[in-house]
Design an enzyme around this catalytic site. Structure first.
Site, PDB file in Angstrom:
ATOM      1  N   LYS A  33       1.615  15.120 -18.079  1.00 27.73           N
ATOM      2  CA  LYS A  33       0.549  14.333 -18.724  1.00 27.73           C
ATOM      3  C   LYS A  33      -0.178  15.166 -19.771  1.00 27.73           C
ATOM      4  CE  LYS A  33      -0.172  10.905 -15.134  1.00 27.73           C
ATOM      5  NZ  LYS A  33      -1.007  10.426 -14.053  1.00 27.73           N
ATOM      6  N   LYS A  47      11.242   8.038 -14.243  1.00 31.60           N
ATOM      7  CA  LYS A  47      10.784   7.038 -13.267  1.00 31.60           C
ATOM      8  C   LYS A  47      10.186   5.811 -13.954  1.00 31.60           C
ATOM      9  CE  LYS A  47       6.034   8.246 -12.335  1.00 31.60           C
ATOM     10  NZ  LYS A  47       4.928   8.543 -11.497  1.00 31.60           N
ATOM     11  N   LYS A  73       3.925   2.537 -14.905  1.00 30.56           N
ATOM     12  CA  LYS A  73       2.957   1.571 -15.443  1.00 30.56           C
ATOM     13  C   LYS A  73       2.727   1.807 -16.922  1.00 30.56           C
ATOM     14  CE  LYS A  73      -0.215   1.850 -11.445  1.00 30.56           C
ATOM     15  NZ  LYS A  73      -0.598   3.205 -11.044  1.00 30.56           N
TER      16      LYS A  73
HETATM   17  P1  TYM Z   1       0.100   5.754  -8.630  1.00 26.12           P
HETATM   18  O1  TYM Z   1      -1.034   4.817  -8.837  1.00 26.12           O
HETATM   19  O2  TYM Z   1       0.722   6.391  -9.806  1.00 26.12           O
HETATM   20  O3  TYM Z   1       1.244   5.034  -7.821  1.00 26.12           O
HETATM   21  C1  TYM Z   1       0.970   4.348  -6.616  1.00 26.12           C
HETATM   22  C2  TYM Z   1       2.095   4.537  -5.642  1.00 26.12           C
HETATM   23  O4  TYM Z   1       3.324   4.080  -6.226  1.00 26.12           O
HETATM   24  C3  TYM Z   1       4.319   5.092  -6.124  1.00 26.12           C
HETATM   25  N1  TYM Z   1       5.196   5.002  -7.305  1.00 26.12           N
HETATM   26  C4  TYM Z   1       6.530   4.903  -7.227  1.00 26.12           C
HETATM   27  N2  TYM Z   1       7.373   4.867  -6.187  1.00 26.12           N
HETATM   28  C5  TYM Z   1       8.683   4.745  -6.459  1.00 26.12           C
HETATM   29  N3  TYM Z   1       9.188   4.652  -7.716  1.00 26.12           N
HETATM   30  C6  TYM Z   1       8.374   4.683  -8.791  1.00 26.12           C
HETATM   31  N4  TYM Z   1       8.875   4.562 -10.013  1.00 26.12           N
HETATM   32  C7  TYM Z   1       6.978   4.813  -8.573  1.00 26.12           C
HETATM   33  N5  TYM Z   1       5.895   4.872  -9.400  1.00 26.12           N
HETATM   34  C8  TYM Z   1       4.825   4.988  -8.596  1.00 26.12           C
HETATM   35  C9  TYM Z   1       3.542   6.399  -6.099  1.00 26.12           C
HETATM   36  O5  TYM Z   1       4.304   7.425  -5.504  1.00 26.12           O
HETATM   37  C10 TYM Z   1       2.337   6.020  -5.281  1.00 26.12           C
HETATM   38  O6  TYM Z   1       2.631   6.097  -3.892  1.00 26.12           O
HETATM   39  N6  TYM Z   1      -2.074   9.983  -7.015  1.00 26.12           N
HETATM   40  C11 TYM Z   1      -1.629   8.654  -6.632  1.00 26.12           C
HETATM   41  C12 TYM Z   1      -2.742   7.791  -6.118  1.00 26.12           C
HETATM   42  C13 TYM Z   1      -3.532   8.392  -5.025  1.00 26.12           C
HETATM   43  C14 TYM Z   1      -3.146   8.530  -3.667  1.00 26.12           C
HETATM   44  C15 TYM Z   1      -4.237   9.127  -3.008  1.00 26.12           C
HETATM   45  C16 TYM Z   1      -1.978   8.202  -2.969  1.00 26.12           C
HETATM   46  C17 TYM Z   1      -4.790   8.899  -5.138  1.00 26.12           C
HETATM   47  N7  TYM Z   1      -5.226   9.327  -3.928  1.00 26.12           N
HETATM   48  C18 TYM Z   1      -4.205   9.428  -1.628  1.00 26.12           C
HETATM   49  C19 TYM Z   1      -1.936   8.505  -1.604  1.00 26.12           C
HETATM   50  C20 TYM Z   1      -3.018   9.098  -0.962  1.00 26.12           C
HETATM   51  C21 TYM Z   1      -1.043   7.962  -7.852  1.00 26.12           C
HETATM   52  O7  TYM Z   1      -1.290   8.305  -8.968  1.00 26.12           O
HETATM   53  O8  TYM Z   1      -0.297   6.871  -7.563  1.00 26.12           O
END
Ligand code: TYM
Length: 327
Positions: free
Chosen positions: A111, A193, A196
């Protein structure tokens, strides 16, 4: 009962990756664990957000959680910024983290590269807030996609560091990843991957895409010229991605799928994957339409914040006592 915590950022339209990697797997835990599911809006502001849009997406994401099957009678659904202990423990975690370990986070590096000279500091601090999210609830298990592995390792390291320095306060959490959907790839560039924030809309299936859009995007998905259906991430990333989407929804193994599709063309596989995805997302979209903007949603989030706050406060009190942050 062991505790589960997970969160999703309201930073854009949710994708099939978010669903298969995370959201879908949150549902079964509701019957076996004490579950906390969070709209992590304080993570979203590590990149500039339009305030009105962030507000709308916060509610939209909460409605999607419910539409996917989160039951507020079983799980606690809430918005991160409504439980102040996240930011408070987040600061304590920042003071325990090392610059070197934060700089090594690959998501940060990716990023930061795109930011030019002015890299927001929050981008680097972000994993420490994620550590706080998880530790506040004494979570034993954290269901996330594969891309969160490094952040989960950091969480364990930091929990152990705190416990060693200040006494046993935090549960050391483990990561839970699904078998099929842990890493859903872009339909156009299957070595990166599905995200969003991808500018190429054809590469991404959004949870609120209509049936035609889903079918069209899968039909156009990149494959290869070999015309044999087998799971081989390295040499056949496009076909392997379709197979893993199939597996995540149908529950079949890659061996079973290879047998089922022996001698068949990519067109058949794409048609079947499109039907599976459409069948999975249509009911979710319909439930979402009913829920979005309803007063019920508001009441659920208010009650959720209250419950989450009670639990978070209990852990936070232990942490400040352990660290000496009191009169
Ligand atoms: P975020 O918002 O980017 O994504 C949310 C969840 O979706 C999963 N994910 C994917 N899984 C499979 N294939 C993909 N292409 C894909 N893109 C996204 C992510 O692994 C995630 O589980 N840092 C985290 C949010 C967060 C969090 C937490 C998660 C903040 N605090 C505490 C667990 C526990 C994030 O940016 O997810």
């Amino acid at each position: 009962m062991d505790t589960i915590f997970s969160g999703i950022q309201p930073s854009g339209n949710l994708t099939l990756g978010n669903y298969l990697g995370a959201l879908k797997n949150f549902i079964p835990f509701q019957d076996t664990h004490e579950c906390y599911y969070c709209v992590v809006n304080q993570h979203a502001i590590t990149a500039p957000q339009d305030p009105q849009l962030l507000h709308e997406r916060t509610n939209q994401l909460a409605a999607l959680y419910l539409a996917a099957g989160i039951d507020p009678h079983k799980a606690t659904l809430f918005v991160q910024s409504e439980v102040p202990e996240h930011a408070l423990l987040g600061w304590m975690m920042i003071t325990l983290a090392y610059v070197g370990e934060m700089e090594r986070m690959t998501q940060y590096k990716d990023k930061a590269k795109k930011q030019g000279e002015s890299i927001p500091f929050g981008l680097m601090a972000y994993p420490a807030l994620m550590v706080a999210d998880i530790l506040l609830y004494q979570a034993k298990l954290v269901p996330v996609g594969e891309d969160q592995r490094q952040h989960m390792e950091l969480t364990r390291t930091m929990a152990e560091r705190f416990n060693q320095r200040y006494g046993e306060v935090f549960t050391i959490p483990e990561m839970f990843t699904p078998k099929g959907g842990a890493r859903v790839m872009s339909l156009q560039e299957p070595t990166s991957k599905m995200s969003k924030s991808d500018d190429n809309q054809t590469a991404t299936i959004y949870l609120l895409d209509d049936d035609d859009a889903i079918a069209r995007k899968i039909k156009r998905a990149q494959t290869d010229s070999e015309n044999s259906i087998r799971y081989d991430r390295e040499n056949k990333p496009g076909v392997s991605n379709l197979l893993s989407i199939h597996a995540a929804i149908s529950g079949k193994t890659f061996d079973e799928l290879e047998t089922d599709y022996a001698g068949q063309g990519y067109g058949t596989l794409k048609k079947d994957v499109a039907d599976l995805v459409v069948g999975e997302l249509r009911p979710l979209r319909e439930r979402y339409e009913e829920l979005s903007g309803s007063p019920e949603l508001d009441a659920i989030l208010t009650a959720g914040a209250e419950k989450a706050h009670a639990k978070a406060h209990e852990t936070y009190e232990k942490a400040i006592r352990a660290m000496g942050l009191y009169r």
